[in-house]
Design a protein around this motif. Sequence first.
Motif, PDB file in Angstrom:
ATOM      1  N   CYS A 103       4.898  -3.535 -11.270  1.00 22.39           N
ATOM      2  CA  CYS A 103       4.116  -4.017 -12.416  1.00 22.39           C
ATOM      3  C   CYS A 103       4.982  -4.174 -13.661  1.00 22.39           C
ATOM      4  O   CYS A 103       4.685  -4.981 -14.542  1.00 22.39           O
ATOM      5  N   LEU A 104       6.085  -3.421 -13.741  1.00 14.67           N
ATOM      6  CA  LEU A 104       6.958  -3.486 -14.918  1.00 14.67           C
ATOM      7  C   LEU A 104       7.700  -4.805 -15.012  1.00 14.67           C
ATOM      8  O   LEU A 104       8.235  -5.146 -16.069  1.00 14.67           O
ATOM      9  N   ASN A 105       7.733  -5.561 -13.919  1.00 17.41           N
ATOM     10  CA  ASN A 105       8.414  -6.858 -13.907  1.00 17.41           C
ATOM     11  C   ASN A 105       7.499  -8.002 -14.322  1.00 17.41           C
ATOM     12  O   ASN A 105       7.908  -9.169 -14.272  1.00 17.41           O
ATOM     13  N   ALA A 106       6.267  -7.686 -14.698  1.00 18.89           N
ATOM     14  CA  ALA A 106       5.290  -8.724 -15.023  1.00 18.89           C
ATOM     15  C   ALA A 106       5.839  -9.707 -16.055  1.00 18.89           C
ATOM     16  O   ALA A 106       6.342  -9.291 -17.117  1.00 18.89           O
ATOM     17  N   LEU A 107       5.776 -10.993 -15.754  1.00 20.41           N
ATOM     18  CA  LEU A 107       6.259 -12.041 -16.645  1.00 20.41           C
ATOM     19  C   LEU A 107       5.136 -12.385 -17.608  1.00 20.41           C
ATOM     20  O   LEU A 107       4.262 -13.204 -17.325  1.00 20.41           O
ATOM     21  N   SER A 108       5.150 -11.720 -18.749  1.00 18.36           N
ATOM     22  CA  SER A 108       4.013 -11.825 -19.665  1.00 18.36           C
ATOM     23  C   SER A 108       4.438 -11.488 -21.087  1.00 18.36           C
ATOM     24  O   SER A 108       5.349 -10.678 -21.310  1.00 18.36           O
ATOM     25  N   SER A 109       3.758 -12.109 -22.044  1.00 16.85           N
ATOM     26  CA  SER A 109       3.981 -11.783 -23.459  1.00 16.85           C
ATOM     27  C   SER A 109       3.042 -10.680 -23.915  1.00 16.85           C
ATOM     28  O   SER A 109       2.985 -10.354 -25.100  1.00 16.85           O
ATOM     29  N   LYS A 110       2.285 -10.085 -22.960  1.00 17.84           N
ATOM     30  CA  LYS A 110       1.314  -9.041 -23.290  1.00 17.84           C
ATOM     31  C   LYS A 110       1.940  -7.656 -23.426  1.00 17.84           C
ATOM     32  O   LYS A 110       1.261  -6.714 -23.820  1.00 17.84           O
ATOM     33  N   TRP A 111       3.226  -7.513 -23.056  1.00 22.32           N
ATOM     34  CA  TRP A 111       3.861  -6.214 -23.242  1.00 22.32           C
ATOM     35  C   TRP A 111       3.902  -5.878 -24.724  1.00 22.32           C
ATOM     36  O   TRP A 111       4.368  -6.677 -25.534  1.00 22.32           O
ATOM     37  N   GLY A 112       3.420  -4.717 -25.076  1.00 16.50           N
ATOM     38  CA  GLY A 112       3.445  -4.293 -26.479  1.00 16.50           C
ATOM     39  C   GLY A 112       4.874  -4.096 -26.965  1.00 16.50           C
ATOM     40  O   GLY A 112       5.731  -3.620 -26.226  1.00 16.50           O
ATOM     41  N   THR A 113       5.144  -4.487 -28.207  1.00 22.74           N
ATOM     42  CA  THR A 113       6.492  -4.382 -28.750  1.00 22.74           C
ATOM     43  C   THR A 113       6.599  -3.254 -29.779  1.00 22.74           C
ATOM     44  O   THR A 113       5.594  -2.841 -30.370  1.00 22.74           O
ATOM     45  N   THR A 114       7.805  -2.778 -29.978  1.00 21.11           N
ATOM     46  CA  THR A 114       8.122  -1.819 -31.039  1.00 21.11           C
ATOM     47  C   THR A 114       8.936  -2.554 -32.088  1.00 21.11           C
ATOM     48  O   THR A 114       9.908  -3.248 -31.750  1.00 21.11           O
ATOM     49  N   GLU A 115       8.564  -2.429 -33.345  1.00 17.73           N
ATOM     50  CA  GLU A 115       9.321  -3.109 -34.402  1.00 17.73           C
ATOM     51  C   GLU A 115      10.580  -2.318 -34.728  1.00 17.73           C
ATOM     52  O   GLU A 115      10.529  -1.106 -34.937  1.00 17.73           O
ATOM     53  N   VAL A 116      11.710  -3.006 -34.762  1.00 20.03           N
ATOM     54  CA  VAL A 116      12.984  -2.387 -35.134  1.00 20.03           C
ATOM     55  C   VAL A 116      13.641  -3.246 -36.197  1.00 20.03           C
ATOM     56  O   VAL A 116      13.345  -4.439 -36.318  1.00 20.03           O
ATOM     57  N   ASN A 117      14.529  -2.646 -36.974  1.00 14.40           N
ATOM     58  CA  ASN A 117      15.307  -3.398 -37.957  1.00 14.40           C
ATOM     59  C   ASN A 117      16.539  -3.981 -37.290  1.00 14.40           C
ATOM     60  O   ASN A 117      16.985  -3.488 -36.251  1.00 14.40           O
ATOM     61  N   SER A 205      15.646   1.047 -17.785  1.00 14.93           N
ATOM     62  CA  SER A 205      14.576   1.068 -18.777  1.00 14.93           C
ATOM     63  C   SER A 205      14.546  -0.259 -19.513  1.00 14.93           C
ATOM     64  O   SER A 205      15.593  -0.773 -19.910  1.00 14.93           O
ATOM     65  N   VAL A 206      13.364  -0.825 -19.692  1.00 16.90           N
ATOM     66  CA  VAL A 206      13.197  -2.056 -20.477  1.00 16.90           C
ATOM     67  C   VAL A 206      12.236  -1.770 -21.628  1.00 16.90           C
ATOM     68  O   VAL A 206      11.121  -1.284 -21.406  1.00 16.90           O
ATOM     69  N   SER A 207      12.689  -2.044 -22.856  1.00 19.29           N
ATOM     70  CA  SER A 207      11.881  -1.838 -24.057  1.00 19.29           C
ATOM     71  C   SER A 207      11.665  -3.180 -24.744  1.00 19.29           C
ATOM     72  O   SER A 207      12.642  -3.881 -25.055  1.00 19.29           O
ATOM     73  N   ASP A 208      10.429  -3.534 -24.983  1.00 18.46           N
ATOM     74  CA  ASP A 208      10.110  -4.785 -25.679  1.00 18.46           C
ATOM     75  C   ASP A 208      10.107  -4.526 -27.182  1.00 18.46           C
ATOM     76  O   ASP A 208       9.488  -3.568 -27.659  1.00 18.46           O
ATOM     77  N   ILE A 209      10.788  -5.380 -27.944  1.00 21.43           N
ATOM     78  CA  ILE A 209      10.921  -5.162 -29.386  1.00 21.43           C
ATOM     79  C   ILE A 209      10.626  -6.437 -30.168  1.00 21.43           C
ATOM     80  O   ILE A 209      10.721  -7.548 -29.648  1.00 21.43           O
ATOM     81  N   THR A 210      10.259  -6.240 -31.421  1.00 21.34           N
ATOM     82  CA  THR A 210      10.191  -7.312 -32.404  1.00 21.34           C
ATOM     83  C   THR A 210      11.132  -6.911 -33.526  1.00 21.34           C
ATOM     84  O   THR A 210      11.054  -5.788 -34.039  1.00 21.34           O
TER      85      THR A 210
END
Length: 388
Positions: A103-117, A205-210
Amino acid sequence: MKKIILSNFFELKSRLGFFLAFLCLTLSAPSLFAHGTVIWPASRIYKCYQNRTPGLDICKPCGNMIYDWMSVLQPDTNYGNHKKFVPDGQIASGGNGGGDFSCLNALSSKWGTTEVNYGYINVKWFNKAPHRTQYYKVYITPLTWDPTKPLKWDELIEIGSVGKTPAQKTTVIKSLIPESYKGKRAALVSVWQRNFDYSHEAFYSVSDITVSHKKSDQTDPDGGGEDPVNCKGKPKWDAKKVYRRNDSVTHSGILYAAKWWNIRRDPSKFSGTYQMWKRVGMCGGGHGGHGGHGGHGNHKAFTIMKNVPNPYMNSTSLHYQVHETSKLTLTIRTLTNQVVSTVFSKERKFTGLHNQPLGLGRLNNGIYLCVLEDEYGTLETVKISVYK
């Protein structure tokens, strides 16, 4: 007698059954291999675990595997051959080596992101079961990354790393987010490779960020912004010499001090927190004795301006200003200060603005140091990022 024999037989059968069940559990239960993941910016599996009630829809296909959030792994990578054991498109799940994390490989923009500088950030890896480490590496997806497309190893850009360390529960990997990522969405791929002397197991580990429009206040661990140190009179490192506590040497423009007795240990490779060399700083200050050579006593004869474009694919151009005619050397180095290319060496450069093309298409994706130095060891560094 017959009853005794039968009784012993059933007792033996019961014990054998218990042993086989235990053996199967030992070999198959992912929790027994459980170790860790990135908790900031939170990895996909860690977000799934944190939101287990009521749960994120995108995580539900993983079922109860979210409780084994520390088990995204490959048990044997054969000296870190991640591409072979974790195929493109399965990077987030670690190739399902520790259980079905598809499920972690899901090709989607629905993964929640963490904002980083942008700039330097501290990627925090937490290990529930610590072990000795070969390395940690952090990569970022290219500017063109689309979360609906599979993650691919050859597209990733290395932005941070930590070398050999002893077992520790928490490790911080200082990583550089280029300014060009401002306002964009990206993903960080982090890899923990255990020490090869003990295990070839690796964790993913994969982390989604903005990335925000704000610059991080974290400092540059490779010398940007630090005051130069006086290396006058300090000998260059010699692989054949024995060094003892507090002995100082220079190596590739960096001053190092020995923490304890060592021989044949390259300071640029063995200057981690728990290793035998301490990085003191970049050489450049206090060249007193060279004051008669065009005023090299207290200032540099050149200034790096910038390199354009950055990030770049196959070429970029380094802009630098020469204040007084000098013999200069330009090298490209890894973040661990290993020279990968010498652009020119001890060439006389005249006063004025210089634009030096850098055709380095053979470099792997990643962040590099572009180091310009004069004949007295004074140097300046700028970071360049490569993606293809």
